[in-house]
Scaffold this active site. Structure first.
Site, PDB file in Angstrom:
ATOM      1  N   ALA A   1       5.609   5.855   8.651  1.00 19.63           N
ATOM      2  CA  ALA A   1       6.350   5.845   7.597  1.00 19.63           C
ATOM      3  C   ALA A   1       7.228   5.053   6.801  1.00 19.63           C
ATOM      4  CB  ALA A   1       7.876   5.781   8.289  1.00 19.63           C
TER       5      ALA A   1
ATOM      6  N   GLY B   1      -7.132  14.846  10.370  1.00 19.45           N
ATOM      7  CA  GLY B   1      -7.907  14.540  11.458  1.00 19.45           C
ATOM      8  C   GLY B   1      -9.359  14.716  11.131  1.00 19.45           C
TER       9      GLY B   1
ATOM     10  N   SER C   1       1.499   8.528  -3.755  1.00 23.34           N
ATOM     11  CA  SER C   1       2.364   9.318  -4.447  1.00 23.34           C
ATOM     12  C   SER C   1       3.479   8.673  -5.226  1.00 23.34           C
ATOM     13  CB  SER C   1       3.275  10.123  -3.096  1.00 23.34           C
ATOM     14  OG  SER C   1       2.395  11.531  -2.493  1.00 23.34           O
TER      15      SER C   1
ATOM     16  N   GLY D   1      -4.528  11.488  11.948  1.00 24.90           N
ATOM     17  CA  GLY D   1      -5.700  11.179  12.917  1.00 24.90           C
ATOM     18  C   GLY D   1      -5.384  11.923  13.723  1.00 24.90           C
TER      19      GLY D   1
ATOM     20  N   LEU E   1       6.822   6.451   0.793  1.00 29.67           N
ATOM     21  CA  LEU E   1       6.404   6.885  -0.194  1.00 29.67           C
ATOM     22  C   LEU E   1       6.823   5.448  -0.990  1.00 29.67           C
ATOM     23  CD1 LEU E   1       7.890  10.140  -0.710  1.00 29.67           C
ATOM     24  CD2 LEU E   1       5.266   8.844  -0.081  1.00 29.67           C
TER      25      LEU E   1
ATOM     26  N   GLY F   1      -8.544  10.775   5.671  1.00 24.58           N
ATOM     27  CA  GLY F   1      -7.094   9.652   6.119  1.00 24.58           C
ATOM     28  C   GLY F   1      -7.162   8.261   6.766  1.00 24.58           C
TER      29      GLY F   1
ATOM     30  N   LYS G   1       0.987  20.407  -1.745  1.00 27.21           N
ATOM     31  CA  LYS G   1       0.563  19.877  -0.678  1.00 27.21           C
ATOM     32  C   LYS G   1       1.275  20.490   0.573  1.00 27.21           C
ATOM     33  CE  LYS G   1      -1.265  15.925   1.851  1.00 27.21           C
ATOM     34  NZ  LYS G   1      -1.807  14.386   1.919  1.00 27.21           N
TER      35      LYS G   1
ATOM     36  N   CYS H   1       6.366  15.194   2.557  1.00 29.90           N
ATOM     37  CA  CYS H   1       6.633  14.136   3.386  1.00 29.90           C
ATOM     38  C   CYS H   1       7.826  14.209   3.862  1.00 29.90           C
ATOM     39  CB  CYS H   1       6.973  13.211   2.399  1.00 29.90           C
ATOM     40  SG  CYS H   1       6.762  11.105   3.515  1.00 29.90           S
TER      41      CYS H   1
HETATM   42  C1  FMN Z   1      -0.536   5.353   6.123  1.00 29.07           C
HETATM   43  C2  FMN Z   1      -0.324   6.934   4.563  1.00 29.07           C
HETATM   44  C3  FMN Z   1       0.424   7.588   4.184  1.00 29.07           C
HETATM   45  C4  FMN Z   1       0.603   8.716   3.757  1.00 29.07           C
HETATM   46  N1  FMN Z   1       1.447   8.733   2.828  1.00 29.07           N
HETATM   47  C5  FMN Z   1       0.872   9.810   1.460  1.00 29.07           C
HETATM   48  C6  FMN Z   1       1.822  10.553   0.656  1.00 29.07           C
HETATM   49  O1  FMN Z   1       2.263   8.942  -0.147  1.00 29.07           O
HETATM   50  N2  FMN Z   1       1.867  11.436  -0.338  1.00 29.07           N
HETATM   51  C7  FMN Z   1       1.064  12.278   0.736  1.00 29.07           C
HETATM   52  O2  FMN Z   1       0.467  13.351   0.376  1.00 29.07           O
HETATM   53  N3  FMN Z   1       0.506  12.379   1.561  1.00 29.07           N
HETATM   54  C8  FMN Z   1       0.653  11.121   2.112  1.00 29.07           C
HETATM   55  N4  FMN Z   1      -0.279  10.737   3.405  1.00 29.07           N
HETATM   56  C9  FMN Z   1      -0.910  11.660   4.673  1.00 29.07           C
HETATM   57  C10 FMN Z   1      -2.262  12.148   4.326  1.00 29.07           C
HETATM   58  O3  FMN Z   1      -3.067  12.580   2.900  1.00 29.07           O
HETATM   59  C11 FMN Z   1      -2.717  12.681   4.794  1.00 29.07           C
HETATM   60  O4  FMN Z   1      -2.336  14.648   4.395  1.00 29.07           O
HETATM   61  C12 FMN Z   1      -2.689  12.900   6.838  1.00 29.07           C
HETATM   62  O5  FMN Z   1      -2.207  11.912   6.798  1.00 29.07           O
HETATM   63  C13 FMN Z   1      -3.321  14.130   7.468  1.00 29.07           C
HETATM   64  O6  FMN Z   1      -4.865  13.322   6.985  1.00 29.07           O
HETATM   65  P1  FMN Z   1      -5.623  12.217   8.174  1.00 29.07           P
HETATM   66  O7  FMN Z   1      -5.358  12.849   9.840  1.00 29.07           O
HETATM   67  O8  FMN Z   1      -7.317  12.660   7.574  1.00 29.07           O
HETATM   68  O9  FMN Z   1      -5.152  10.736   8.023  1.00 29.07           O
HETATM   69  C14 FMN Z   1       0.074   9.458   4.329  1.00 29.07           C
HETATM   70  C15 FMN Z   1      -0.720   9.434   5.419  1.00 29.07           C
HETATM   71  C16 FMN Z   1      -0.971   7.575   6.289  1.00 29.07           C
HETATM   72  C17 FMN Z   1      -1.235   7.544   7.362  1.00 29.07           C
END
Ligand code: FMN
Ligand code: FAD
Lengths: 258, 307
Positions: free
Chosen positions: B69, B247, B45, B220, B72, B268, B167, B128
Site C-alpha cells: 500500500a 505473478g 503512476s 507476486g 501512489l 513487477g 489498466k 489502484c
Molecule cells: C510496490 C508496488 C507498487 C505498485 N504501484 C503501482 C502503480 O503506481 N500503478 C499501477 O498501475 N500499478 C501499480 N502496482 C501494480 C503492478 O503494476 C502490477 O499490476 C501488480 O503488482 C501485479 O503484477 P506482479 O505480480 O508482477 O507484481 C504496484 C505494485 C507493487 C508491488
C-alpha cells in the site's frame, strides 16, 4: 519478511539527542545493514544495526518517529524487520580507517567489532560539531580501537572536520580501505581525499526508504536502489552518479538539494 | 526465433514490460531496467499534484507473495514529465507513462501533460486498490464501474493522440463488461491486471495489521492463477492487445499469459524474487521454451488456450 518483536533491555543516553537501545534479541547481520523499526500506528523507519548480538540500535531524535521511539522505556517492546541492504565488504583488508559523522558512528561500531574478530585493525575517526555531540566513545574504547575525535570547534580532540582528520591519518599511515557513514557532503569530500591517496573507500548512503526490498524505487540515487543495492556503495560505483552529494528525494519522489 | 511483439503499434523486442509502480520512479532506474532486458518500461503512476503516499510499513513479503500500500506516491506531473523526457531520450526501449486522476477530466489533464514527453503509450491506472476516487464519484474504484471507465477512456482519447492502455482491476465480477467498455470507448490496449484484494496481513505479536493503510494490493507468485484467468477472460471479449500482468516470475509464466491471449507481459514483483535481471532471464526462458516446442513466433501460441 514479517516483523519480530523484542523487549528493550537497556537504554543508554549517548547525548541529549542520541540514545542507544539494547534489545533482548539478536539477529544475523553484516555491519552496514539496517533494520526497519516499526511502531504500530506510527511509522516504520530504517535504523542501522549498531550491534547484532544483542541487537543494538543507536538513534538520533530528529522528528515524529524518532521522538516516539525516545518515549520508550526499558521493558517496553519494539518491532522490527530485517536485516536489509548489503553491508560493508571486509575482504582482503588488514589495516582500515573508519570515518563516522553524527549517528553514522553507529554502524561503524559494529564494523569495528566485526573487523577485530577477523584480525583486521581498525582506526576510528569520529566527527562531531562539539564535545557534547560525541557518541559511542566508550564503546570504541571498550573495543580498544584507536580513536581520533575531531570537533568543528575544537572542544574535544582535534579541531576540524573528520575529513581533515582522515586526510592527516592517510598521510601518516597506509590504509587498505576506508569505510564511512555520515552526512553525504562529508562523505563526498572524503571519497575525493581517498581517491587522491589511492585508497579504496565504501560509503553508506541514506535516502528515503519505503519498501526496503528494492521494488518501489523510492530510494533511488540515479539508477541505484539505496535500500537494496546499498546502503553501502564503493566510491568507484558512485563516481559519475549525479545525485551523489547533491540531490535526494522525499516521500513523494520529488528531489531536494542535500 | 522471434519474440518481438507489437502493442497498439508500438514494437517491443520481447514481450516483457516493467509493470507500473516497480522501479519506475526515476529515468535512470527506467533505463537500468531497459538495460536489464525489458521490452518496454512503465513509469510509476503519476497524478496532477505530488503525493507522499501512505506512511510505512507500505510493503512486505508475507511468504507466498507481496502486499503493498505504497499509496501512489509521486512527485506530481510537472516533475514526472522531466523524468519521462530523460527516459524517452535514453532508455532505448518504448516508455509507457502511467497516470491517474480523481475524475475523468483530471485523467485527461494528466495524460495530456505526460504526452508532452512523447511516451510510446499512456497507461490509465483506473484500478489502484489503495486509493479511491473523488468523493463526488462515490469514493470507489473507477475500474469497478464500466460507465466510469468508458468516460475516463473517452476523456483521455479526446485529449491525446498517444495510444492508451486502460489498466483494469481484477477485483470485480464484471471484468469482461468493463474491458469491453474500455475498448468501445477507444482504448488501444488493456492492461490486465492491477494487484489483487485488497488483502490484509496481521502481525500476531502485536495484533495489528502490518501495513499502515491496514490493507494493500496482493501481487507476486500467489496471484498468478487468478491473473491468468483475468487475462483469459479479457482476451475472450476484446480485440485490442492485452498486457497480461500478475505473478509472472519466469518464462513459463509469461508463456501461460500469452497462451491465455496476452500480447505482452507485465513483470513487477518478480524484480524482488529474481532481481532486476529478471527481464533478460524471462526473455531467454521464453526462447528456450519456444525452441523446445517448435514455435517460431509468439503468434504461434498466442491465445491457444482460448480454443
Ligand atoms: C510496490 C508496488 C507498487 C505498485 N504501484 C503501482 C502503480 O503506481 N500503478 C499501477 O498501475 N500499478 C501499480 N502496482 C501494480 C503492478 O503494476 C502490477 O499490476 C501488480 O503488482 C501485479 O503484477 P506482479 O505480480 O508482477 O507484481 C504496484 C505494485 C507493487 C508491488
Ligand atoms: C540505511 C539507513 C540507516 C539509518 N540508520 C540510522 C541510525 O542508525 N540511527 C538514526 O538515528 N537514524 C538512522 N537513519 C535515519 C532515520 O531513518 C531517520 O532519522 C528517521 O527515519 C527520521 O524519522 P522521523 O520521523 O523521526 O523524522 P522526520 O522529520 O520524518 O525526518 C528527519 C530526516 O530523516 C529522513 N527520513 C524520514 N523518513 C525516512 C525514511 N523512511 N527513510 C530514510 N530517511 C528518512 C528525512 O528525509 C529527514 O531527512 C538511517 C537511514 C537510512 C536510510
Amino acid at each position: 519478511m514479517l516483523p519480530r518483536r523484542a523487549k528493550i533491555k537497556e537504554i543508554i543516553n549517548d547525548n541529549g539527542r542520541v540514545k542507544t537501545f539494547v534489545l533482548d534479541c539478536s539477529i544475523i547481520a553484516k555491519p552496514g545493514q539496517y533494520v526497519m523499526v516499526w511502531l504500530p500506528g506510527i511509522d516504520e523507519k530504517p535504523i542501522s544495526v549498531s550491534r547484532a548480538d544483542p541487537l543494538t540500535l543507536t538513534v538520533a531524535n530528529r522528528g515524529p518517529f524518532t521522538s516516539r521511539l525516545f518515549d520508550l522505556k526499558v521493558n517496553d517492546f519494539m518491532s522490527f524487520r530485517g536485516p536489509f541492504g548489503n553491508g560493508f565488504a571486509l575482504r582482503t583488508v588488514k589495516n582500515i580507517l573508519l570515518v563516522g559523522g553524527g549517528y553514522g558512528v553507529a554502524p561503524l561500531r559494529f564494523l569495528a567489532e566485526t573487523a577485530l574478530q577477523k584480525n583486521i585493525r581498525p582506526t576510528m575517526i569520529m566527527g562531531a560539531k562539539t564535545a557534547s555531540d560525541v557518541i559511542l566513545e566508550e564503546a570504541f574504547s571498550e573495543l580498544k580501537v584507536k580513536t581520533i575525535i575531531a570537533t568543528d570547534d575544537g572542544s574535544k580532540g582535534v579541531k576540524g572536520t573528520c575529513v581533515d582528520a582522515a586526510r592527516e591519518a592517510m598521510e601518516k599511515e597506509k590504509f587498505n580501505a576506508v569505510y564511512s557513514c555520515g552526512p553525504e557532503k562529508m562523505m563526498a569530500a572524503l571519497a575525493h581525499e581517498c581517491a587522491k591517496h589511492g585508497v579504496r573507500c565504501q560509503l553508506s548512503l541514506e535516502r528515503y526508504i519505503k519498501c526496503g526490498i528494492g521494488v518501489c524505487g523510492q530510494c533511488c540515487c540515479d539508477g541505484l536502489r539505496v535500500c537494496h543495492d546499498g546502503p553501502v556503495f564503493d566510491a568507484r560505483v558512485l563516481k559519475g552518479v549525479e545525485d551523489f552529494g547533491r540531490l535526494a528525494r522525499g516521500p513523494s519522489g520529488a528531489s531536494h538539494a542535500l | 526465433m522471434d519474440v518481438s511483439t507489437t502493442i497498439a503499434g508500438v514494437s517491443l523486442r520481447n514481450p516483457t514490460v516493467l509493470a507500473a509502480g516497480i522501479l519506475g520512479t526515476s529515468a535512470d532506474l527506467l533505463c537500468r531496467v531497459a538495460k536489464c532486458g525489458a521490452g518496454a518500461v512503465t513509469s510509476k503512476s503519476c497524478s496532477l499534484e505530488a503525493r507522499d503516499g501512505h506512511p510505512n510499513p507500505t510493503m512486505l513479503d508475507w511468504g507466498e507473495g507481496l502486499i503493498n500500500a505504497i499509496g501512489l506516491s509521486n512527485p506530481g506531473v510537472e516533475e514526472e514529465v522531466k523524468e519521462l523526457k530523460k527516459a524517452v531520450g535514453k532508455s532505448g526501449v518504448p516508455v509507457f507513462a502511467s497516470v491517474f486522476g480523481k475524475s475523468p477530466e483530471e485523467f485527461a489533464e494528466v495524460a495530456a501533460r505526460v504526452a508532452e514527453a512523447k511516451p510510446a503509450l499512456v497507461e490509465l491506472n483506473v484500478s489502484c486498490p489503495n486509493v479511491s476516487s473523488d468523493s463526488r464519484l462515490g469514493g470507489k474504484i473507477f475500474a469497478f464501474d464500466a460507465k466510469l471507465v468508458a468516460k475516463i477512456t473517452d476523456a483521455v482519447k479526446n485529449r491525446v493522440s498517444t495510444p492508451i492502455s486502460v489498466k483494469l482491476s481484477p477485483n470485480t465480477p464484471d471484468l469482461k463488461e468493463i474491458a469491453q467498455a474500455a475498448e468501445d470507448a477507444g482504448a488501444d490496449a488493456i492492461t490486465a491486471c492491477n494487484s489483487f484484494g485488497p488483502g490484509m496481513v496481521i502481525d500476531v505479536e502485536t495484533g495489528k495489521p502490518i501495513l499502515s493503510n491496514r490493507v494493500g494490493g496482493v501481487s507476486g507468485p500467489a496471484v498468478k492463477p487468478l491473473a491468468v484467468k483475468c487475462v483469459y477472460d479479457v482476451c475472450s471479449v476484446v480485440e485490442v492487445p492485452v498486457i497480461g500482468t500478475g505473478g509472472v516470475t519466469n518464462g513459463r509464466d509469461a508463456v501461460e499469459m500469452i497462451m491465455a491471449g496476452a500480447t505482452a507481459v507485465g513483470v513487477g514483483s518478480a524484480v524482488y524474487y529474481r532481481g532486476i535481471s529478471v527481464f533478460a532471464r524471462i526473455d531467454a526462458e521464453i526462447k528456450v521454451f519456444m525452441d523446445s516446442h517448435g514455435y517460431e513466433s509468439l503468434a504461434d501460441f498466442r491465445a491457444i488456450a482460448q480454443q
